[in-house]
Design an enzyme around this catalytic site. Structure first.
Site, PDB file in Angstrom:
ATOM      1  N   SER A 168       4.816   2.184   7.363  1.00 17.71           N
ATOM      2  CA  SER A 168       4.326   1.598   6.939  1.00 17.71           C
ATOM      3  C   SER A 168       5.642   1.079   6.415  1.00 17.71           C
ATOM      4  O   SER A 168       6.242   1.861   5.531  1.00 17.71           O
ATOM      5  CB  SER A 168       3.143   1.491   6.211  1.00 17.71           C
ATOM      6  OG  SER A 168       1.901   1.911   6.648  1.00 17.71           O
ATOM      7  N   ASP A 198       0.077  -7.904   2.171  1.00 12.73           N
ATOM      8  CA  ASP A 198      -0.129  -6.320   1.608  1.00 12.73           C
ATOM      9  C   ASP A 198       1.937  -6.043   1.658  1.00 12.73           C
ATOM     10  O   ASP A 198       2.535  -5.305   2.307  1.00 12.73           O
ATOM     11  CB  ASP A 198      -0.125  -5.559   2.688  1.00 12.73           C
ATOM     12  CG  ASP A 198      -0.743  -3.921   2.523  1.00 12.73           C
ATOM     13  OD1 ASP A 198       0.380  -3.087   1.321  1.00 12.73           O
ATOM     14  OD2 ASP A 198      -0.095  -3.218   3.278  1.00 12.73           O
ATOM     15  N   HIS A 233       0.663  -1.381   0.090  1.00 10.61           N
ATOM     16  CA  HIS A 233      -0.264   0.682  -0.004  1.00 10.61           C
ATOM     17  C   HIS A 233       0.643   1.474  -0.058  1.00 10.61           C
ATOM     18  O   HIS A 233       0.073   2.700  -0.355  1.00 10.61           O
ATOM     19  CB  HIS A 233      -0.908   0.334   1.321  1.00 10.61           C
ATOM     20  CG  HIS A 233      -0.682   0.640   2.506  1.00 10.61           C
ATOM     21  ND1 HIS A 233      -0.362  -0.523   3.336  1.00 10.61           N
ATOM     22  CD2 HIS A 233       0.092   1.461   3.113  1.00 10.61           C
ATOM     23  CE1 HIS A 233       0.485   0.218   4.739  1.00 10.61           C
ATOM     24  NE2 HIS A 233       0.622   1.250   4.099  1.00 10.61           N
TER      25      HIS A 233
END
Length: 203
Positions: free
Chosen positions: A185, A108, A78
């Site tokens: 992230s 992901d 992402h």
């Protein structure tokens, strides 16, 4: 997030070895930091979910981890999804762009490739199969754009399932109370040995 003035002092290697402040956590962060890179890029996102085709351009940021000295970087999908130009800054300050080689939406995760004229330091990879509740862990990442930010916490629980939106469900997650902020992230979750035992994925 708060800041304090920095006081500089000269130190010797012998003093650092004997210094009680050189805890396992300090050594773990020191060992992993060279392998953590910062990612930036612009992407197109849906501006209003109720209006089809209503999109906007936003600046994205995240973190990656060098897993192979030839320039292979692991991050969250992402972070780089929809980014045409993935800008990478290494811990040494070298700036380059990355190519998206592979990705897996279900987990992901994505693999990037960067090309520099030297080998890159790599992260030590541990195991998440023997994690203990309340074990100390640390997260490293590009939190709010502040590079190589470190937060510390514990393993709060294992095997969590989290639905972040209509399209994405994360399964078998490590839950931690170490602060995970926008920009974290794709960065590593570390044990006290300095080994990566997870990838930071969601707040």
């Amino acid at each position: 997030m708060s800041f304090s003035p920095t006081l500089l002092a000269q130190d010797t290697e012998d003093n650092r070895v004997q210094d009680p402040r050189q805890t396992p956590l300090v050594r773990a962060i020191d060992g992993c930091s060279p392998s953590v890179v910062n990612l930036r890029g612009r992407k197109t996102v849906q501006a209003d979910s109720s209006v089809k085709g209503d999109v906007k351009q936003v600046n994205g940021m995240g973190t990656g981890v060098v897993i192979d000295s030839r320039g292979y970087v692991l991050t969250n999908y992402h972070v780089v999804q929809g980014v045409k130009r993935i800008e990478v800054t290494t811990s040494e300050g070298h700036k380059t762009t990355a190519q998206l080689l592979a990705h897996d939406p279900d987990t992901d995760l994505a693999i990037l490739k960067i090309d520099l004229n030297h080998e890159l330091p790599t992260i030590r990879i541990g195991s998440s199969s023997d994690l203990m509740l309340a074990e100390t862990v640390a997260a490293v990442g590009n939190a709010y754009g502040y590079e190589h930010t470190v937060t510390v916490g514990i393993i709060s629980q294992l095997g969590r399932t989290v639905q972040v939106n209509d399209d994405q469900i994360y399964r078998n997650l490590i839950q931690t109370d170490a602060s995970i902020n926008p920009g974290n992230s794709g960065g590593p979750l570390l044990n006290l040995r300095g080994e990566m035992i997870g990838i930071n994925v969601a707040v």
